[in-house]
Write a protein that holds these residues in place. Structure first.
Motif, short mmCIF file in Angstrom:
data_model
loop_
_atom_site.label_atom_id
_atom_site.label_comp_id
_atom_site.label_asym_id
_atom_site.label_seq_id
_atom_site.Cartn_x
_atom_site.Cartn_y
_atom_site.Cartn_z
N ASP A 109 0.87 -1.16 0.10
CA ASP A 109 0.20 -0.08 -0.02
C ASP A 109 0.86 1.17 -0.07
OD1 ASP A 109 -2.30 -1.70 -0.04
OD2 ASP A 109 -2.56 -1.41 2.08
N TRP A 112 3.26 0.86 -4.06
CA TRP A 112 2.60 1.52 -5.32
C TRP A 112 2.97 2.94 -5.66
CZ3 TRP A 112 -1.26 5.04 -6.55
CH2 TRP A 112 -1.79 5.42 -5.33
N HIS A 141 -1.78 -2.13 -9.20
CA HIS A 141 -2.26 -2.06 -7.67
C HIS A 141 -3.48 -1.26 -7.82
CE1 HIS A 141 -1.75 -2.03 -3.38
NE2 HIS A 141 -2.13 -0.78 -3.50
N LEU A 142 -3.47 -0.08 -8.44
CA LEU A 142 -4.62 0.76 -8.26
C LEU A 142 -5.97 -0.27 -8.69
CD1 LEU A 142 -4.03 4.27 -9.29
CD2 LEU A 142 -4.78 3.60 -7.09
N ASN A 145 -7.17 -2.26 -6.22
CA ASN A 145 -7.54 -1.74 -4.97
C ASN A 145 -8.31 -0.32 -5.26
OD1 ASN A 145 -5.78 -3.36 -2.55
ND2 ASN A 145 -4.58 -2.83 -4.32
N SER A 147 -10.52 0.99 -3.55
CA SER A 147 -10.96 1.64 -2.38
C SER A 147 -9.45 2.74 -1.86
CB SER A 147 -11.12 0.91 -1.24
OG SER A 147 -9.91 0.09 -0.94
N VAL A 148 -8.72 2.84 -2.71
CA VAL A 148 -7.39 3.68 -2.30
C VAL A 148 -8.10 5.08 -2.32
CG1 VAL A 148 -5.41 4.66 -3.38
CG2 VAL A 148 -5.60 2.21 -3.36
N ASP A 149 -7.61 5.92 -1.28
CA ASP A 149 -7.89 7.20 -1.46
C ASP A 149 -7.43 7.82 -2.64
OD1 ASP A 149 -9.04 7.08 1.16
OD2 ASP A 149 -7.08 7.80 2.28
N TYR A 151 -8.43 7.67 -5.70
CA TYR A 151 -8.22 6.71 -6.60
C TYR A 151 -8.37 7.40 -8.13
CZ TYR A 151 -9.26 2.87 -9.97
OH TYR A 151 -9.19 2.35 -11.21
N ASN A 154 -5.20 9.58 -8.97
CA ASN A 154 -4.12 8.87 -8.95
C ASN A 154 -3.99 7.99 -10.10
OD1 ASN A 154 -2.53 9.51 -6.57
ND2 ASN A 154 -3.83 8.14 -5.35
#
Length: 186
Positions: A109, A112, A141-142, A145, A147-149, A151, A154
Protein backbone atom coordinates in the motif's frame (compact mmCIF):
# COMPACT_ATOMS: atom_id res chain seq x y z
CA UNK A 1 -3.75 14.47 14.61
CA UNK A 2 -6.69 16.88 14.34
CA UNK A 3 -4.33 19.71 13.30
CA UNK A 4 -2.59 17.65 10.58
CA UNK A 5 -2.72 19.72 7.40
CA UNK A 6 -4.91 22.36 9.06
CA UNK A 7 -2.99 24.25 11.75
CA UNK A 8 0.77 23.92 11.24
CA UNK A 9 1.71 26.05 14.26
CA UNK A 10 -0.43 23.96 16.61
CA UNK A 11 0.88 20.73 15.11
CA UNK A 12 4.52 21.80 15.40
CA UNK A 13 3.95 22.87 19.00
CA UNK A 14 2.33 19.53 19.85
CA UNK A 15 5.21 17.70 18.14
CA UNK A 16 7.78 19.66 20.14
CA UNK A 17 6.00 18.60 23.35
CA UNK A 18 5.81 14.99 22.15
CA UNK A 19 9.49 15.08 21.19
CA UNK A 20 10.51 16.43 24.60
CA UNK A 21 8.40 13.80 26.36
CA UNK A 22 9.70 11.01 24.12
CA UNK A 23 13.29 12.04 24.81
CA UNK A 24 12.64 12.24 28.56
CA UNK A 25 11.43 8.62 28.65
CA UNK A 26 13.77 7.44 25.85
CA UNK A 27 10.90 6.27 23.65
CA UNK A 28 12.09 6.02 20.03
CA UNK A 29 8.56 5.48 18.73
CA UNK A 30 7.42 8.84 20.11
CA UNK A 31 10.63 10.56 19.02
CA UNK A 32 10.42 9.17 15.50
CA UNK A 33 6.74 9.98 15.18
CA UNK A 34 7.29 13.57 16.36
CA UNK A 35 10.12 14.09 13.86
CA UNK A 36 8.09 12.48 11.06
CA UNK A 37 5.03 14.61 11.82
CA UNK A 38 7.13 17.77 11.92
CA UNK A 39 8.74 16.80 8.62
CA UNK A 40 5.36 16.15 7.04
CA UNK A 41 4.18 19.57 8.20
CA UNK A 42 7.24 21.30 6.77
CA UNK A 43 6.62 19.38 3.54
CA UNK A 44 3.12 20.85 3.36
CA UNK A 45 4.56 24.29 4.13
CA UNK A 46 7.11 23.85 1.33
CA UNK A 47 9.94 24.47 3.82
CA UNK A 48 12.58 22.17 2.33
CA UNK A 49 15.36 22.87 4.81
CA UNK A 50 13.31 22.05 7.91
CA UNK A 51 11.62 19.19 6.06
CA UNK A 52 14.94 17.48 5.31
CA UNK A 53 16.27 17.81 8.85
CA UNK A 54 13.08 16.44 10.45
CA UNK A 55 12.64 13.54 8.02
CA UNK A 56 16.26 12.52 8.31
CA UNK A 57 15.96 12.72 12.10
CA UNK A 58 12.95 10.40 12.15
CA UNK A 59 14.76 7.58 10.35
CA UNK A 60 17.02 6.26 13.12
CA UNK A 61 14.33 6.08 15.80
CA UNK A 62 11.77 4.59 13.40
CA UNK A 63 14.25 1.96 12.21
CA UNK A 64 15.09 1.15 15.84
CA UNK A 65 11.42 0.43 16.65
CA UNK A 66 10.92 -1.30 13.28
CA UNK A 67 8.26 1.12 12.00
CA UNK A 68 9.11 0.34 8.40
CA UNK A 69 6.05 2.03 6.94
CA UNK A 70 7.18 5.37 8.33
CA UNK A 71 10.74 4.77 7.15
CA UNK A 72 9.48 3.97 3.64
CA UNK A 73 7.17 7.01 3.59
CA UNK A 74 9.97 9.27 4.84
CA UNK A 75 12.26 8.05 2.05
CA UNK A 76 9.47 8.53 -0.49
CA UNK A 77 8.85 12.10 0.65
CA UNK A 78 12.59 12.82 0.63
CA UNK A 79 12.64 11.53 -2.93
CA UNK A 80 9.75 13.77 -3.97
CA UNK A 81 11.36 16.89 -2.51
CA UNK A 82 14.74 15.99 -4.01
CA UNK A 83 13.15 15.54 -7.44
CA UNK A 84 11.23 18.80 -7.13
CA UNK A 85 14.49 20.57 -6.27
CA UNK A 86 16.13 19.16 -9.40
CA UNK A 87 18.25 16.46 -7.79
CA UNK A 88 17.21 13.32 -9.66
CA UNK A 89 20.15 11.16 -8.41
CA UNK A 90 19.27 11.82 -4.75
CA UNK A 91 15.58 11.27 -5.50
CA UNK A 92 16.37 7.96 -7.19
CA UNK A 93 18.38 6.82 -4.15
CA UNK A 94 15.54 7.67 -1.78
CA UNK A 95 12.91 5.98 -3.98
CA UNK A 96 15.01 2.83 -4.41
CA UNK A 97 15.59 2.61 -0.65
CA UNK A 98 11.86 3.07 -0.04
CA UNK A 99 10.94 0.32 -2.52
CA UNK A 100 13.49 -2.01 -0.97
CA UNK A 101 11.97 -1.44 2.47
CA UNK A 102 8.47 -2.02 1.09
CA UNK A 103 9.53 -5.28 -0.53
CA UNK A 104 11.45 -6.49 2.54
CA UNK A 105 8.51 -5.80 4.87
CA UNK A 106 5.52 -6.42 2.54
CA UNK A 107 4.15 -2.88 2.30
CA UNK A 108 2.28 -2.88 -1.04
CA UNK A 109 0.00 0.00 0.00
CA UNK A 110 3.06 2.26 0.17
CA UNK A 111 5.12 0.63 -2.58
CA UNK A 112 2.70 1.49 -5.40
CA UNK A 113 2.99 5.21 -4.60
CA UNK A 114 6.76 5.01 -4.81
CA UNK A 115 6.51 3.29 -8.20
CA UNK A 116 4.25 6.13 -9.32
CA UNK A 117 6.87 8.65 -8.17
CA UNK A 118 9.66 6.68 -9.84
CA UNK A 119 7.63 6.76 -13.03
CA UNK A 120 7.54 10.57 -12.78
CA UNK A 121 11.26 10.71 -12.12
CA UNK A 122 12.09 8.59 -15.16
CA UNK A 123 9.67 10.60 -17.30
CA UNK A 124 11.44 13.80 -16.24
CA UNK A 125 14.87 12.44 -17.15
CA UNK A 126 13.59 11.02 -20.45
CA UNK A 127 13.93 7.34 -19.55
CA UNK A 128 10.53 6.59 -21.01
CA UNK A 129 10.55 2.78 -20.93
CA UNK A 130 11.56 2.78 -17.26
CA UNK A 131 8.84 5.37 -16.59
CA UNK A 132 6.26 3.08 -18.17
CA UNK A 133 7.37 -0.02 -16.28
CA UNK A 134 7.16 1.69 -12.88
CA UNK A 135 3.90 3.41 -13.72
CA UNK A 136 2.36 0.11 -14.82
CA UNK A 137 3.21 -1.42 -11.43
CA UNK A 138 1.39 1.44 -9.71
CA UNK A 139 -1.53 1.14 -12.12
CA UNK A 140 -1.94 -2.62 -11.54
CA UNK A 141 -2.04 -1.99 -7.78
CA UNK A 142 -4.72 0.67 -8.22
CA UNK A 143 -6.83 -1.62 -10.39
CA UNK A 144 -6.74 -4.23 -7.64
CA UNK A 145 -7.55 -1.65 -4.94
CA UNK A 146 -10.41 0.63 -5.99
CA UNK A 147 -10.79 1.77 -2.37
CA UNK A 148 -7.48 3.67 -2.42
CA UNK A 149 -7.90 7.29 -1.34
CA UNK A 150 -7.98 9.63 -4.33
CA UNK A 151 -8.28 6.67 -6.71
CA UNK A 152 -9.46 8.74 -9.69
CA UNK A 153 -6.77 11.41 -9.25
CA UNK A 154 -4.02 8.80 -8.94
CA UNK A 155 -5.29 6.73 -11.87
CA UNK A 156 -5.50 9.87 -14.00
CA UNK A 157 -1.95 10.93 -13.09
CA UNK A 158 -0.66 7.44 -13.87
CA UNK A 159 -2.38 7.27 -17.24
CA UNK A 160 -1.26 10.78 -18.21
CA UNK A 161 2.33 9.84 -17.40
CA UNK A 162 2.10 6.61 -19.37
CA UNK A 163 0.49 8.39 -22.30
CA UNK A 164 3.22 11.02 -22.33
CA UNK A 165 5.94 8.35 -22.24
CA UNK A 166 4.30 6.44 -25.11
CA UNK A 167 4.11 9.65 -27.16
CA UNK A 168 7.82 10.29 -26.58
CA UNK A 169 8.56 6.72 -27.71
CA UNK A 170 6.46 7.23 -30.88
CA UNK A 171 4.13 4.42 -29.76
CA UNK A 172 0.89 5.92 -31.05
CA UNK A 173 -0.95 2.61 -30.65
CA UNK A 174 -0.15 2.45 -26.92
CA UNK A 175 -0.82 6.16 -26.50
CA UNK A 176 -4.29 5.76 -28.04
CA UNK A 177 -4.94 2.72 -25.84
CA UNK A 178 -3.96 4.74 -22.77
CA UNK A 179 -6.10 7.68 -23.91
CA UNK A 180 -9.09 5.34 -24.23
CA UNK A 181 -8.50 3.99 -20.70
CA UNK A 182 -8.23 7.56 -19.41
CA UNK A 183 -11.62 8.41 -20.89
CA UNK A 184 -13.39 5.27 -19.72
CA UNK A 185 -11.76 4.39 -16.39
CA UNK A 186 -11.27 7.70 -14.63
Amino acid sequence: QKNRGKDPAALLSACDKLLAYGKSIKDDALIGYAFFSKGETYYLLNDASNFYSQMLSCMGPMEHVREWGYVAMANNMLGIVSLNRGNAPFALDYFIKAISICQDYSLPDIEWMIHMNLGSLYLNIEEYQKAISHTEIAYRHLLDNYSVDDYIENATAIMLGMGRAYLKLDREDKYLETEKKLKTES
